[in-house]
Write an enzyme that holds these catalytic residues in place. Structure first.
Site, PDB file in Angstrom:
ATOM      1  N   ASP A   1      -7.962   4.208   1.110  1.00  0.00           N
ATOM      2  CA  ASP A   1      -6.992   4.318   2.148  1.00  0.00           C
ATOM      3  C   ASP A   1      -7.957   4.785   3.363  1.00  0.00           C
ATOM      4  OD1 ASP A   1      -5.178   5.748   3.645  1.00  0.00           O
ATOM      5  OD2 ASP A   1      -4.308   6.893   2.255  1.00  0.00           O
TER       6      ASP A   1
ATOM      7  N   CYS B   1      -1.623   0.788   7.421  1.00  0.00           N
ATOM      8  CA  CYS B   1      -2.570   0.527   7.556  1.00  0.00           C
ATOM      9  C   CYS B   1      -3.241  -0.600   6.518  1.00  0.00           C
ATOM     10  CB  CYS B   1      -3.509   1.774   7.305  1.00  0.00           C
ATOM     11  SG  CYS B   1      -3.268   3.047   8.179  1.00  0.00           S
ATOM     12  N   ARG B   2      -3.260  -0.382   5.372  1.00  0.00           N
ATOM     13  CA  ARG B   2      -4.005  -1.734   4.748  1.00  0.00           C
ATOM     14  C   ARG B   2      -2.831  -2.653   4.585  1.00  0.00           C
ATOM     15  NH1 ARG B   2      -5.129   2.153  -0.356  1.00  0.00           N
ATOM     16  NH2 ARG B   2      -3.229   3.141   0.566  1.00  0.00           N
ATOM     17  N   SER B   3      -1.886  -2.645   4.089  1.00  0.00           N
ATOM     18  CA  SER B   3      -1.047  -3.727   3.817  1.00  0.00           C
ATOM     19  C   SER B   3      -0.554  -4.575   5.091  1.00  0.00           C
ATOM     20  CB  SER B   3       0.423  -3.551   2.801  1.00  0.00           C
ATOM     21  OG  SER B   3       1.207  -2.542   3.472  1.00  0.00           O
TER      22      SER B   3
ATOM     23  N   CYS C   1       0.889  -1.352  -0.093  1.00  0.00           N
ATOM     24  CA  CYS C   1       0.051   0.081  -0.012  1.00  0.00           C
ATOM     25  C   CYS C   1       0.906   1.144  -0.033  1.00  0.00           C
ATOM     26  CB  CYS C   1      -1.077  -0.199   1.036  1.00  0.00           C
ATOM     27  SG  CYS C   1      -0.153   0.154   2.848  1.00  0.00           S
TER      28      CYS C   1
ATOM     29  N   ASN D   1       2.111   1.463   4.247  1.00  0.00           N
ATOM     30  CA  ASN D   1       2.659   0.137   5.061  1.00  0.00           C
ATOM     31  C   ASN D   1       2.180   0.251   6.628  1.00  0.00           C
ATOM     32  OD1 ASN D   1       5.389  -1.990   5.620  1.00  0.00           O
ATOM     33  ND2 ASN D   1       3.513  -2.483   5.269  1.00  0.00           N
TER      34      ASN D   1
HETATM   35  P1  4NP Z   1      -1.892   2.643   4.132  1.00  0.00           P
HETATM   36  O1  4NP Z   1      -2.323   4.315   4.996  1.00  0.00           O
HETATM   37  O2  4NP Z   1      -1.330   3.104   2.877  1.00  0.00           O
HETATM   38  O3  4NP Z   1      -2.876   2.069   4.153  1.00  0.00           O
HETATM   39  O4  4NP Z   1      -0.786   2.393   5.036  1.00  0.00           O
HETATM   40  C1  4NP Z   1      -1.587   5.346   4.775  1.00  0.00           C
HETATM   41  C2  4NP Z   1      -0.790   5.723   5.992  1.00  0.00           C
HETATM   42  C3  4NP Z   1      -0.227   6.819   5.852  1.00  0.00           C
HETATM   43  C4  4NP Z   1      -0.048   7.792   4.713  1.00  0.00           C
HETATM   44  C5  4NP Z   1      -1.263   7.417   3.798  1.00  0.00           C
HETATM   45  C6  4NP Z   1      -1.797   6.599   3.758  1.00  0.00           C
HETATM   46  N1  4NP Z   1       0.484   9.014   4.986  1.00  0.00           N
HETATM   47  O5  4NP Z   1       0.125   9.687   3.972  1.00  0.00           O
HETATM   48  O6  4NP Z   1       1.135   9.092   5.941  1.00  0.00           O
END
Ligand code: 4NP
Length: 159
Positions: free
Chosen positions: A123, A13-15, A8, A11
């Site tokens: 996201d 939240c989703r992955s 994702c 790294n």
């Molecule tokens: P993820 O979510 O891609 O599912 O881990 C996010 C976590 C952090 C950010 C964006 C998406 N960020 O912009 O810091």
């Protein structure tokens, strides 16, 4: 041995959610010989544990995330993993853009494995806790779809 990398953006939240859910369900299905990991295309959270909301949402369904640490996708990953599974179109674009010349591995949107063409795991970072529950719903369904595909490939390889 098969190998799956979930990717994702951050790294956190989703992955990592996908990594924990897929590991748990693949083990329950008897597919214990798969290498499973996750990474982000971005570098902001390298070394951090998953977002607390992802840890809590996962724990509520029996998945352990707190020991995971974020890392960034690297060149070796394209060699190391047979399947690179991405959450959204932006991840797909970034993963393909970083692929070495002549790369012949398999990069797929995770929700392809639920039969939904071009669908994304959105996201949840700027969303509320309900967004994390929705991520889990999608990730559980897609994990089962991916497990079915790997089981079928396993059986085909053995016959
Ligand atoms: P993820 O979510 O891609 O599912 O881990 C996010 C976590 C952090 C950010 C964006 C998406 N960020 O912009 O810091």
């Amino acid at each position: 041995m098969s190998s799956v990398l979930f990717v994702c953006l951050g790294n956190i939240c989703r992955s990592p959610t996908a990594e924990a859910v897929f590991r748990s369900r693949a083990t329950a299905a008897g597919l214990s010989h798969i290498e499973i990991d996750s990474a982000g295309t971005g570098d902001w959270h390298i070394g951090s544990p998953p977002d607390q909301r992802a840890i809590d949402a996962g724990a509520a369904r029996g998945y352990q995330l707190e020991h995971l640490r974020a890392r960034q996708l690297c060149a070796d990953d394209y060699e190391r993993f047979k399947y690179i599974i991405v959450m959204d179109q932006k991840n797909l674009k970034n993963v393909l853009a970083g692929a070495p010349e002549g790369y012949e591995g398999s990069v797929r949107l995770f929700l392809d494995f639920t039969g939904k063409v071009d669908a994304e795991v959105p996201d949840p970072y700027l969303g509320g806790s309900e967004a994390f529950g929705q991520v889990l719903d999608m990730v559980e369904a897609a994990s089962d779809g991916l497990i079915n595909v790997l089981e079928t490939l396993d059986q085909a390889a053995r016959s």
